[in-house]
Design a protein around this motif. Structure first.
Motif, PDB file in Angstrom:
ATOM      1  N   GLU A 213       0.813  -1.112  -0.025  1.00  0.00           N
ATOM      2  CA  GLU A 213       0.162  -0.125   0.017  1.00  0.00           C
ATOM      3  C   GLU A 213       1.020   1.280  -0.068  1.00  0.00           C
ATOM      4  N   ILE A 214       1.241   1.735  -1.188  1.00  0.00           N
ATOM      5  CA  ILE A 214       2.148   2.918  -1.461  1.00  0.00           C
ATOM      6  C   ILE A 214       1.608   4.212  -0.669  1.00  0.00           C
ATOM      7  N   ASP A 215      -0.013   4.208  -1.019  1.00  0.00           N
ATOM      8  CA  ASP A 215      -0.417   5.412  -0.526  1.00  0.00           C
ATOM      9  C   ASP A 215      -0.597   5.541   1.235  1.00  0.00           C
ATOM     10  N   LEU A 216      -0.920   4.210   1.721  1.00  0.00           N
ATOM     11  CA  LEU A 216      -0.804   4.074   3.215  1.00  0.00           C
ATOM     12  C   LEU A 216       0.553   4.470   3.954  1.00  0.00           C
ATOM     13  N   LYS A 217       1.782   4.103   2.802  1.00  0.00           N
ATOM     14  CA  LYS A 217       2.855   4.214   3.443  1.00  0.00           C
ATOM     15  C   LYS A 217       3.377   5.682   3.230  1.00  0.00           C
ATOM     16  N   THR A 218       2.777   6.424   2.355  1.00  0.00           N
ATOM     17  CA  THR A 218       3.283   7.724   2.046  1.00  0.00           C
ATOM     18  C   THR A 218       2.985   8.630   3.218  1.00  0.00           C
ATOM     19  N   VAL A 219       1.471   8.293   3.792  1.00  0.00           N
ATOM     20  CA  VAL A 219       0.928   9.303   4.945  1.00  0.00           C
ATOM     21  C   VAL A 219       1.619   8.715   6.216  1.00  0.00           C
ATOM     22  N   SER A 220       2.280   7.709   6.367  1.00  0.00           N
ATOM     23  CA  SER A 220       2.758   7.258   7.652  1.00  0.00           C
ATOM     24  C   SER A 220       4.378   7.411   7.686  1.00  0.00           C
ATOM     25  N   ILE A 221       4.878   8.121   6.860  1.00  0.00           N
ATOM     26  CA  ILE A 221       6.472   8.293   7.008  1.00  0.00           C
ATOM     27  C   ILE A 221       6.832   9.041   8.183  1.00  0.00           C
ATOM     28  N   LYS A 222       6.115  10.125   8.486  1.00  0.00           N
ATOM     29  CA  LYS A 222       6.595  10.966   9.657  1.00  0.00           C
ATOM     30  C   LYS A 222       6.247  10.269  10.962  1.00  0.00           C
ATOM     31  N   LYS A 223       7.220  10.092  11.746  1.00  0.00           N
ATOM     32  CA  LYS A 223       7.196   9.561  13.040  1.00  0.00           C
ATOM     33  C   LYS A 223       6.025  10.264  13.750  1.00  0.00           C
ATOM     34  N   GLU A 224       6.198  11.706  13.775  1.00  0.00           N
ATOM     35  CA  GLU A 224       5.669  12.715  14.778  1.00  0.00           C
ATOM     36  C   GLU A 224       4.091  12.406  14.188  1.00  0.00           C
ATOM     37  N   ASN A 225       3.589  11.711  13.331  1.00  0.00           N
ATOM     38  CA  ASN A 225       2.333  11.636  12.883  1.00  0.00           C
ATOM     39  C   ASN A 225       1.544  10.864  13.807  1.00  0.00           C
ATOM     40  N   TYR A 226       2.325  10.031  14.705  1.00  0.00           N
ATOM     41  CA  TYR A 226       1.512   8.973  15.536  1.00  0.00           C
ATOM     42  C   TYR A 226       2.175   8.756  17.067  1.00  0.00           C
ATOM     43  N   GLU A 227       2.185  10.142  17.404  1.00  0.00           N
ATOM     44  CA  GLU A 227       2.756  10.085  18.828  1.00  0.00           C
ATOM     45  C   GLU A 227       1.473   9.802  19.722  1.00  0.00           C
ATOM     46  N   ASN A 228       0.476  10.576  19.527  1.00  0.00           N
ATOM     47  CA  ASN A 228      -0.724  10.835  20.448  1.00  0.00           C
ATOM     48  C   ASN A 228      -1.849   9.911  20.100  1.00  0.00           C
ATOM     49  N   VAL A 229      -1.798   9.204  19.131  1.00  0.00           N
ATOM     50  CA  VAL A 229      -2.933   8.483  18.568  1.00  0.00           C
ATOM     51  C   VAL A 229      -2.438   6.865  18.302  1.00  0.00           C
ATOM     52  N   ASN A 230      -3.498   6.235  18.271  1.00  0.00           N
ATOM     53  CA  ASN A 230      -3.240   4.582  18.098  1.00  0.00           C
ATOM     54  C   ASN A 230      -3.679   4.145  16.863  1.00  0.00           C
ATOM     55  N   ARG A 231      -2.831   2.944  16.080  1.00  0.00           N
ATOM     56  CA  ARG A 231      -3.236   2.359  15.080  1.00  0.00           C
ATOM     57  C   ARG A 231      -3.289   0.893  15.452  1.00  0.00           C
ATOM     58  N   TYR A 232      -4.521   0.212  15.309  1.00  0.00           N
ATOM     59  CA  TYR A 232      -4.682  -0.988  15.543  1.00  0.00           C
ATOM     60  C   TYR A 232      -5.031  -1.849  14.381  1.00  0.00           C
ATOM     61  N   LEU A 233      -4.389  -3.008  14.402  1.00  0.00           N
ATOM     62  CA  LEU A 233      -4.197  -3.807  13.345  1.00  0.00           C
ATOM     63  C   LEU A 233      -4.861  -5.239  13.866  1.00  0.00           C
ATOM     64  N   CYS A 234      -6.062  -5.808  13.434  1.00  0.00           N
ATOM     65  CA  CYS A 234      -6.782  -6.721  13.657  1.00  0.00           C
ATOM     66  C   CYS A 234      -6.156  -8.282  12.755  1.00  0.00           C
ATOM     67  N   THR A 235      -6.096  -9.082  13.636  1.00  0.00           N
ATOM     68  CA  THR A 235      -5.459 -10.212  12.867  1.00  0.00           C
ATOM     69  C   THR A 235      -5.802 -11.670  13.717  1.00  0.00           C
ATOM     70  N   THR A 236      -5.570 -12.740  12.995  1.00  0.00           N
ATOM     71  CA  THR A 236      -5.838 -13.997  13.842  1.00  0.00           C
ATOM     72  C   THR A 236      -4.451 -14.806  14.062  1.00  0.00           C
ATOM     73  N   HIS A 237      -3.343 -14.177  13.745  1.00  0.00           N
ATOM     74  CA  HIS A 237      -1.872 -14.887  14.061  1.00  0.00           C
ATOM     75  C   HIS A 237      -0.977 -13.962  14.679  1.00  0.00           C
ATOM     76  N   GLU A 238      -0.070 -14.416  15.488  1.00  0.00           N
ATOM     77  CA  GLU A 238       0.953 -13.506  16.115  1.00  0.00           C
ATOM     78  C   GLU A 238       1.892 -13.262  15.150  1.00  0.00           C
ATOM     79  N   PRO A 239       2.330 -12.040  14.692  1.00  0.00           N
ATOM     80  CA  PRO A 239       3.400 -11.558  13.811  1.00  0.00           C
ATOM     81  C   PRO A 239       4.666 -12.276  14.135  1.00  0.00           C
ATOM     82  N   SER A 240       5.571 -12.543  13.001  1.00  0.00           N
ATOM     83  CA  SER A 240       7.009 -12.706  13.238  1.00  0.00           C
ATOM     84  C   SER A 240       7.688 -11.449  13.610  1.00  0.00           C
ATOM     85  N   LEU A 241       8.952 -11.737  13.598  1.00  0.00           N
ATOM     86  CA  LEU A 241       9.806 -10.411  13.989  1.00  0.00           C
ATOM     87  C   LEU A 241       9.727  -9.546  12.547  1.00  0.00           C
TER      88      LEU A 241
END
Length: 818
Positions: A213-241
């Motif tokens: 997802e290039i567009d989602l990647k574009t808006v998520s580049i700046k680290k300061e964009n996610y200091e005070n909010v959360n991004r939740y990912l729903c899944t059924t398996h625990e991710p690898s490293l």
């Protein structure tokens, strides 16, 4: 990044639901394997395998090419697929597998949640066919922001199957790498909306692999964009490293682990239902429930209230009044009239003491529940309807707290408000044409009678008794005393006397470039900036810096739930708490000639950014509310002038000239520019007559252009609001002619007669009034009355025509009755 079970995060999600701060982004996993008209919905990986097989079956590629095809990412593979596979085959696969999607009950219930709106990365019709989110917002298309308030929307980030298969010039699909890269420009409005939500909202990803997802990647580049909010990912398996590293690159803060996919939809639906049961009436937070506390007489404690307009209400709604605080004479009159008037309007010029009067009334009414809303507060439609149905209440609204729509709703509900023993007092600037125009319009439609409202005027100068009262208190504060001049003149005089004695001397706003200055101009104009507006202006970094440098003068606050709408779901706002401090900062800045151009550039930047949000709409349609506040002469004058006196009006002319290329087809801009030329003629009265007449000629050119544009729009639309604007422009034209007659000593008979005709037409309109004209700055020294008085005495001698005498007689009656 945290890995959590659903119940560990439930309370957090309930709070997000309550604050309307949770927005879903739906991926291919949501509709994967759901039955369609002739097949089933593929996942991204399924679609990739299909494209790979189609390409390999063509026999067009060498062994090395085939190996490369197998290794391509989805977006890269899609480019090759679109180039080498014929349209008919591609279109059949899309039609068979992405249209008429059937969802299971768990997913349908998930779509019953009252989301602000839904983002989807899928092109299928699963959401709009199976829910009330039927209004599709397409990628690569221009959209109206208010659609999110009016309709339940699904935002198709990567295309819409119905648009793709219906139109030969379809451009919504964003699969290939070329389409992704092209969309970064063409899809700017949606990406900007996504950027706002990525920065200020909590996002929850459902069925998303986040693989390409290039567009989602574009808006998520700046680290300061996610200091005070959360991004939740729903899944059924625990991710690898490595998967964790990948998700973190998209700003994911929480992985929520479920046992199976249907549990995701059941859990979120039940969590939303629970949040709906736990409602807190935030309107009650605006009740004035405590007595005011008068601060002591010390100089340093009172100075900030007088010189910097420090608010009387703190964040906890506690009222603190300065030692010198007095009740105005008008206060007693308003209190006496409350029982006999459902709606009261208090008009006053800026810095006349309207807010102090409002606080005084709020603290003296003891037999009703008092709700008070400052100009920096906003109320959404639902909350406003609840508010005006409150029994035994007094509702106080400062200037700017209500929209025109809400004012109309309030006036229309006057009988219902009266029936429940409630009352409303609105405090407004004297030149509020939106309010005055609305009142006139409702009176014309017989929806409002003169007896339905009671109007008061608050004098910008204190009466003798008021001066006596305040001057008994001021000396103890060492702030000297008030003189018999306007309140604003007194504030400025005392400020000069107390030079360099400023509690906030160390609070220096940043003025290093046009972007930092643009933030200050925007705050000076709007008083509050919601996060949605900040993203529109692309000034997030700048306003964060200003707030950190100058708090509490510029402060960052959470918005109340009742301020939010689907169109403006801002969780954060930046508030100006010291107007006169900021005005002085900007006025001092322009003392240096080289900084004047930076001010002009900041206005050009702001208007340019806001015009982008209009997405190509014809600005000649006067859909200018998004930038209206920035082109009003009164607003620019308020920032860079001193009340009635302009420090340097040539700067304001430069601002209008700087905006000409952007707004020359905007009639409201031309109308406001004409007022600037009229004011130039007035304040530069020491110039010779020819120069002053030249200003009026320029004003005439602008006002004639505005009139012709408004007239054309009205002819095509018959819109009553456009008619109001048309009549206002006609009034301004009449004022210009009155000034010309005065400067020419009324010697030109033809000029006098034409002016009488235009003036009569203007003042005969229900959208204009001499009562307003008497207080209007462009009617300097009541040039209307001067014209009428002069011609009443000298008209016969000048030989004015019979028609002119008829107009003169009618005009004399108009001004006599006021």
């Amino acid at each position: 990044m945290k890995i959590v079970k659903p119940n560990e995060i439930k309370d957090e999600l309930i709070e997000s639901f309550k604050r309307k701060m949770l927005i879903p982004i739906i991926g291919s996993g949501f509709s994967r394997d759901c039955l369609t008209r002739s097949g089933k919905v593929p996942s991204g990986e399924d679609y990739k395998k299909f494209m790979t097989n189609e390409l390999l079956n063509t026999s067009l590629f060498s062994e090395s090419d085939q190996k490369m095809i197998k290794e391509k990412k989805f977006s890269e593979l899609s480019s090759t697929y679109n180039k080498h596979i014929e349209f008919g085959k591609r279109n059949k696969y899309l039609t068979d597998n992405f249209m008429h999607v059937h969802l299971c009950d768990a997913k349908k219930k998930f779509l019953e949640i009252s989301w602000t709106y839904i983002y989807t990365l899928n092109i299928d019709d699963a959401i709009e066919r199976n829910s009330s989110y039927k209004n599709v917002v397409h990628s690569n298309r221009k959209f109206n922001d208010n659609i999110f308030t009016q309709e339940k929307c699904v935002i198709k980030m990567h295309g819409d199957i119905n648009e793709i298969v219906t139109y030969k010039d379809s451009n919504s699909q964003i699969f290939s790498q070329d389409q992704y890269l092209e969309s970064l420009d063409k899809n700017h409005p949606l990406l900007q909306k996504l950027l706002h939500d990525f920065t200020f909202q909590n996002l929850i990803y459902i069925g998303c692999s986040l693989s390409d997802e290039i567009d989602l990647k574009t808006v998520s580049i700046k680290k300061e964009n996610y200091e005070n909010v959360n991004r939740y990912l729903c899944t059924t398996h625990e991710p690898s490293l490595l998967e964790k590293d990948h998700f973190e690159s998209f700003g994911i803060s929480h992985i929520i682990l479920f046992d199976k996919f249907d549990d995701i939809y059941d859990f979120l639906y039940e969590t939303w239902k629970e949040s709906e049961k736990i409602k807190v009436d935030e309107l009650e937070s605006f009740v004035i429930s405590s007595r005011p506390e008068r601060i002591d007489y010390k100089f340093e404690n009172n100075r900030d209230y007088l010189l910097f307009g420090k608010g009387l209400l703190d964040k906890n709604r506690k009222i603190y009044i300065p030692y010198y605080f007095i009740s105005r004479d008008l206060s007693e009159k308003i209190l006496l009239d409350i029982t006999s008037n459902c709606i009261q309007l208090v008009f006053g010029s800026r810095a006349s003491g309207k807010t102090y009067l409002m606080i005084d009334i709020a603290t003296k009414v003891l037999n009703k529940k008092v709700y008070l809303f400052e100009s920096k507060d906003s109320i959404n439609t639902e909350a406003f309807s609840v508010l005006i149905s409150k029994k035994d209440s007094l509702l106080l609204f400062d200037d700017g707290a209500l929209s025109t729509t809400q004012l109309e709703q309030l006036f229309n509900a006057k009988n219902e408000i009266h029936a429940i023993n409630s009352h409303v007092i609105i405090f407004s600037n004297r030149n509020s044409r939106d309010l005055l125009g609305l009142i006139n319009q409702l009176k014309l439609k017989d929806k409002l009678k003169k007896t339905d409202i009671c109007e008061y005027n608050l004098n910008k100068k204190m009466s003798k008794s008021e001066l006596d009262k305040i001057n008994k208190l001021l000396p103890a504060t060492e702030l000297t005393i008030f003189k018999n001049t306007t309140i604003l003149d007194n504030i400025l005089r005392i400020s000069n006397l107390l030079k360099n004695q400023n509690k906030y001397t160390h609070k220096n706003a940043s003025l290093e470039d046009k972007f930092q200055v643009a933030v200050l101009v925007a705050l000076a104009t709007e008083k509050k900036l919601y996060s949605t507006k900040i993203i529109m202006l692309d000034l997030l970094t700048e306003i964060e810096k200003q707030a950190s440098f100058t708090t509490p003068l510029i402060d960052k606050e959470n918005t109340w739930n009742f301020e939010k709408t689907y169109g403006n779901n801002s969780p954060t706002k930046y508030v100006l708490n010291a107007e006169y401090w900021l005005y002085n900062v900007l006025r001092d800045f322009v003392k240096k000639d080289s900084n004047r151009n930076i001010i002009v550039e900041s206005y050009v930047y702001i208007i340019t950014q806001l015009l982008q949000q209009m997405n190509g709409k014809e600005i000649s349609n006067t859909a200018n509310s998004i930038y209206k506040e920035y082109i009003l002469f009164d607003n620019i004058n308020k920032v860079f002038g001193f009340d009635e006196k302009i420090r340097d009006i040539s700067l304001i002319r430069d601002i209008y000239d700087g905006l000409a290329e952007l707004l020359s087809t905007e009639p409201s801009y031309m109308h406001q520019k004409s007022k600037c030329y009229i004011k130039s003629m007035i304040v530069e009265s020491k110039l010779n007559k020819e120069i002053r007449l030249d200003y009026l000629k320029k004003a005439t050119r602008c006002v004639n252009t505005a009139y012709q544009m408004f007239e054309s729009i009205y002819t095509n639309t018959r819109n009553s609001k456009v008619k109001i604007s048309l009549d206002h422009v006609h009034y301004t034209k009449a004022i210009i002619l009155c000034h010309e007659c005065y400067l020419n000593n009324y010697k030109n008979v033809e000029e006098n007669e034409n002016t009488l005709k235009i003036l009569y037409e203007a003042l005969s309109s229900n959208n204009n009034s001499y009562d307003y004209a008497r207080k209007d700055f462009i009617n300097e020294n009541d040039v209307i009355k001067k014209l009428i008085s002069y011609l009443l005495i000298n008209g016969n001698e000048l030989g004015i025509s019979k028609d002119a005498k008829s107009y003169l007689s009618s005009l004399a009656s108009i001004i006599k009755n006021k």
